[in-house]
Design a protein around this motif. Sequence first.
Motif, PDB file in Angstrom:
ATOM      1  N   HIS A   1       0.820  -1.219   0.000  1.00  0.00           N
ATOM      2  CA  HIS A   1       0.000   0.000   0.000  1.00  0.00           C
ATOM      3  C   HIS A   1       0.852   1.267   0.000  1.00  0.00           C
ATOM      4  O   HIS A   1       0.320   2.358   0.202  1.00  0.00           O
ATOM      5  CB  HIS A   1      -0.917   0.019   1.241  1.00  0.00           C
ATOM      6  N   TRP A   2       2.124   1.125  -0.245  1.00  0.00           N
ATOM      7  CA  TRP A   2       3.065   2.232  -0.016  1.00  0.00           C
ATOM      8  C   TRP A   2       2.747   3.434  -0.899  1.00  0.00           C
ATOM      9  O   TRP A   2       2.539   3.316  -2.108  1.00  0.00           O
ATOM     10  CB  TRP A   2       4.487   1.751  -0.295  1.00  0.00           C
ATOM     11  N   ASP A   3       2.714   4.599  -0.277  1.00  0.00           N
ATOM     12  CA  ASP A   3       2.544   5.857  -1.005  1.00  0.00           C
ATOM     13  C   ASP A   3       3.922   6.486  -1.179  1.00  0.00           C
ATOM     14  O   ASP A   3       4.440   7.106  -0.254  1.00  0.00           O
ATOM     15  CB  ASP A   3       1.609   6.796  -0.237  1.00  0.00           C
TER      16      ASP A   3
ATOM     17  N   GLU B   1      12.752   6.377  -0.030  1.00  0.00           N
ATOM     18  CA  GLU B   1      12.200   7.168  -1.120  1.00  0.00           C
ATOM     19  C   GLU B   1      12.891   6.722  -2.406  1.00  0.00           C
ATOM     20  O   GLU B   1      14.054   6.325  -2.392  1.00  0.00           O
ATOM     21  CB  GLU B   1      12.456   8.664  -0.886  1.00  0.00           C
ATOM     22  N   VAL B   2      12.161   6.802  -3.510  1.00  0.00           N
ATOM     23  CA  VAL B   2      12.732   6.403  -4.798  1.00  0.00           C
ATOM     24  C   VAL B   2      12.622   7.572  -5.769  1.00  0.00           C
ATOM     25  O   VAL B   2      11.520   8.039  -6.075  1.00  0.00           O
ATOM     26  CB  VAL B   2      12.034   5.168  -5.387  1.00  0.00           C
ATOM     27  N   ILE B   3      13.773   8.038  -6.224  1.00  0.00           N
ATOM     28  CA  ILE B   3      13.830   9.145  -7.173  1.00  0.00           C
ATOM     29  C   ILE B   3      13.932   8.569  -8.583  1.00  0.00           C
ATOM     30  O   ILE B   3      14.867   7.827  -8.885  1.00  0.00           O
ATOM     31  CB  ILE B   3      15.037  10.065  -6.889  1.00  0.00           C
TER      32      ILE B   3
ATOM     33  N   GLY C   1      20.822   8.501   0.766  1.00  0.00           N
ATOM     34  CA  GLY C   1      19.965   7.581   1.491  1.00  0.00           C
ATOM     35  C   GLY C   1      18.735   7.133   0.722  1.00  0.00           C
ATOM     36  O   GLY C   1      17.900   6.396   1.254  1.00  0.00           O
ATOM     37  N   LYS C   2      18.603   7.547  -0.531  1.00  0.00           N
ATOM     38  CA  LYS C   2      17.435   7.192  -1.334  1.00  0.00           C
ATOM     39  C   LYS C   2      17.825   6.211  -2.435  1.00  0.00           C
ATOM     40  O   LYS C   2      18.989   6.071  -2.784  1.00  0.00           O
ATOM     41  CB  LYS C   2      16.822   8.458  -1.948  1.00  0.00           C
TER      42      LYS C   2
ATOM     43  N   THR D   1       8.806   8.987  -5.846  1.00  0.00           N
ATOM     44  CA  THR D   1       8.738  10.044  -4.849  1.00  0.00           C
ATOM     45  C   THR D   1       8.960  11.401  -5.497  1.00  0.00           C
ATOM     46  O   THR D   1       8.298  12.388  -5.206  1.00  0.00           O
ATOM     47  CB  THR D   1       9.801   9.824  -3.754  1.00  0.00           C
ATOM     48  N   ASP D   2       9.905  11.451  -6.409  1.00  0.00           N
ATOM     49  CA  ASP D   2      10.229  12.672  -7.144  1.00  0.00           C
ATOM     50  C   ASP D   2      10.959  12.232  -8.402  1.00  0.00           C
ATOM     51  O   ASP D   2      11.431  11.085  -8.493  1.00  0.00           O
ATOM     52  CB  ASP D   2      11.105  13.594  -6.294  1.00  0.00           C
ATOM     53  N   THR D   3      11.080  13.121  -9.375  1.00  0.00           N
ATOM     54  CA  THR D   3      11.733  12.752 -10.628  1.00  0.00           C
ATOM     55  C   THR D   3      12.643  13.869 -11.125  1.00  0.00           C
ATOM     56  O   THR D   3      12.531  15.030 -10.700  1.00  0.00           O
ATOM     57  CB  THR D   3      10.696  12.450 -11.736  1.00  0.00           C
ATOM     58  N   LEU D   4      13.534  13.498 -12.001  1.00  0.00           N
ATOM     59  CA  LEU D   4      14.301  14.437 -12.808  1.00  0.00           C
ATOM     60  C   LEU D   4      14.572  13.744 -14.126  1.00  0.00           C
ATOM     61  O   LEU D   4      14.357  12.540 -14.256  1.00  0.00           O
ATOM     62  CB  LEU D   4      15.592  14.875 -12.126  1.00  0.00           C
TER      63      LEU D   4
END
Length: 917
Positions: free
Chosen positions: A69-71, A249-251, A283-284, A362-365
């Motif tokens: 269920h991870w957000d 977190e996953v970027i 750490g991500k 979590t975030d992108t580039l």
Amino acid sequence: MPHPNSFGSRSALQVGDRSYAYYRLDALDSLSGSSARTLPFSLRVLLENLLRGEDNAFVKKADIEALAHWDVKAPVDKEIAFRTARVLLQDFTGVPCVVDLAAMRDAMVALGGDPTRINPLQPVDLVIDHSVQVDEYGTEASLLLNTELEFERNGERYQFLKWGQTALRNFRAVPPGTGICHQVNLEYLAQVVFTAQEGGETIAYCDSLVGTDSHTTMINGLGVLGWGVGGIEAEAAMLGQPVSMLIPEVIGFKLHGKLPAGATATDLVLTCTEMLRKKKVVGKFVEFYGTGLSSLALADRATIANMAPEYGATMGFFPVDAETLKYLRLSGRSEEQVALVEAYTKAQGLFRTDETPDPIFTDTLELDLSTVVPSLAGPKRPQDRVPLTESKRMYREALAAQMASQASAVAVPAGSAAAAMVSEGGHIEAEEGVQCTYKGQSFKLQHGHVVIAAITSCTNTSNPSVMLAAGLLARNAVAKGLSTKPWVKTSLAPGSKVATEYFNKAGLMDSLDKLGFNVVGYGCTTCIGNSGPLPTEISEAIDLGKLNVSAVLSGNRNFEGRVNPQTRFNYLASPPLVVAYALAGRMDIDLATEPLGIGSDGPVFLRDIWPSPQEVEDTILTSVKREQFTTQYADVFLGDKYWQAIAAPTGDQYAWDGNSTYVKNPPYFEGMTMTPPGIRPITGAKALGMFGDSITTDHISPAGSIAAASPAGKYLSVLGVEKKDFNSYGARRGNHEIMMRGTFANIRLKNELTGGKEGWWTATAPGAEPEAIYDVSMARQAAGVPQIVIAGKEYGTGSSRDWAAKGTMLLGVRAVIAESFERIHRSNLVGMGVLPLEFVNGETRQSLGLTGFETFEIVGLDDSLTPRATLVVKTTATDGTVKQFSARCRIDTPEEMQYYKNGGILPYVLRSLVATK
């Protein structure tokens, strides 16, 4: 314990005529609100690990549901237990791992247990790759002479490892001279999908590992989950303990387009490193996605994944796709294994295509590959990218800044004519320099001269495109009549013998040899600090002129003092650019407008010898063959005649040699009982050191050569070891007496307690004469005075060096207070029973007015301490003034708290094993 299989996920997978049991991820789709299908691929691999590892102890049904269920957009702190399929060691960190296992066997006996119960419970591969040094170079005899010196220096260590191979179950050693551990892992050890026997069935599951080298992440390019840990964490994993971690977190890093002509995979990874450092991914997880992946060869992906520690991430992950399967076939994996990988990853939704929907991150580039330009990185950090077109200007700026900082110590004061010439774009080399004669050639050695040019390390030596580009450039340079400058120490250290095979098949080895890039060994050389000494004539000229000379290397680390003690400037570059700078011999050059040298027909520019992308691609197709891999790995554990000649000791317990200066029984378990010590108060503490930002594990941990004047050098001298036989700190990692004396002894480390004096110094009072950190530590420990360390941002960046934590603990340091920590070192400190604390509310040592000479008390240290709790630090200055500030406890998980209460992870594991007899 039977598997609860709470989600009914265990099923059968038919591949050809074989059947495998596996735990289906799609069994979680029925969960209300499940986000499993949209998770990043890397988190799906973690989810499979939990699903398969459910045991109602370390992994509960609720843990699986939490990740399903991870957000990823709004992550919270959630601890999970990750069990790796295997462990990878290299010998610098592997030797102390085996030393600790041997010591644990002794401790097991002392506690009334069976020593043979201390064995790796997971498959462990140790690749001996960090011990070769570049003593001899530039001749056909380089490889032979360096190999003989390696075995002469490391005989005791290699005997010890052979004992481990005999005495320890589930443990294999890949002998010296085979290749770098990451490339051996990529080319041979990794399976992508692992199998094991369980209850008469063959279980298929995702390959995963932790390794004792931070660049373990190279394997992420193959779709394998893995990252670097300290030796103490690796030992726990070997002994069956799960890796305790917070769901990261996953970027997402989106790639599209194709690399332009002239840009290499090295240029791409330096660009990614710069971008990701700015993104603050420490750490991500970083996961690469987008259509650009399809234009990247597997080796290019591995190059990018390799440098995850440099951009600060735990991993740089590439999902499995058609290119993965292509590489597995090329590198000699069986058709049965390739079929299993394809069938399993497709069944589990772990196989990527260009039509695969983008996961949610979590975030992108993102990066358009067509915008990548030729680059360097330096002169002191891998994230400081230097576009090649700007390299001359940026070098001069760096030199001006360096010389200004040396103004009080050298004869070039700030504002002098020489310094002005640098700042105005003139040639300081015209005024500065030392006349030198070497091998019959006379020249003036000057600031910025390149004295080391090394094709080295794991970043690029696994990549045929950049390796063969270097060979083609060398061929073209030789044809134009160019030669390497006489002051350049050249070396080629391929990541495996496969690289030599394809160089030879392409007919390029002779050209590399003619330019001095003879093979010097198969292992990690210059990048780890095993560059060997510079020729005496060159070394003396550098010292005489106080010259700021440079190294150019195709590695991943260029921290100050790491590559060679005499190279202040160190630039990372692609292998072909390493060759180019060896031809130019200096950093003060615009490679676009100035010639590399004068050839047989006049000036030769870089553009005249740079190979085209098509030529590189054609050379790869005609020279890199599957049989090269199958031949070189057919007898990978056998070793050469030197390895085979080593007599291996036997016995369940190791017979320690009290006279050994390489392997000693460490004191971690002395006086240990079955009762954990619990959390002890820290009062009346003194600071052993106060440091600035970006203190790396190279600054903290013993690394590189051993200086004769250092505490470790003096110790060896007293034992009758001659300077020529000191070897490196890395080679002596199995001797705690050497390593604790080398902790905080880096020649470039600046301790603010001594006013910034470089080296192994501290002071006990304002204005006091500097003393060796080791000596002050021993005196304070004898007097029962606990010690702390104070630091700035990003404390402990760099490689996964367990001795940065072990040495800190042995020096009596009970806590480290910093503005922030790099992931691996923070974890290692906890694993050795050292408390990591972070300043909060934006406070720093400067804003609090700390001098470092106060007496410290940490309030709130008792057995009720919880992870990430806020504590109070009380300081009393020499004039009696009392201050206090808050600090966050960076023991992050309940599992880590158990380690801390036991005095470290190894005592915790040992007590657990004894208790379950």
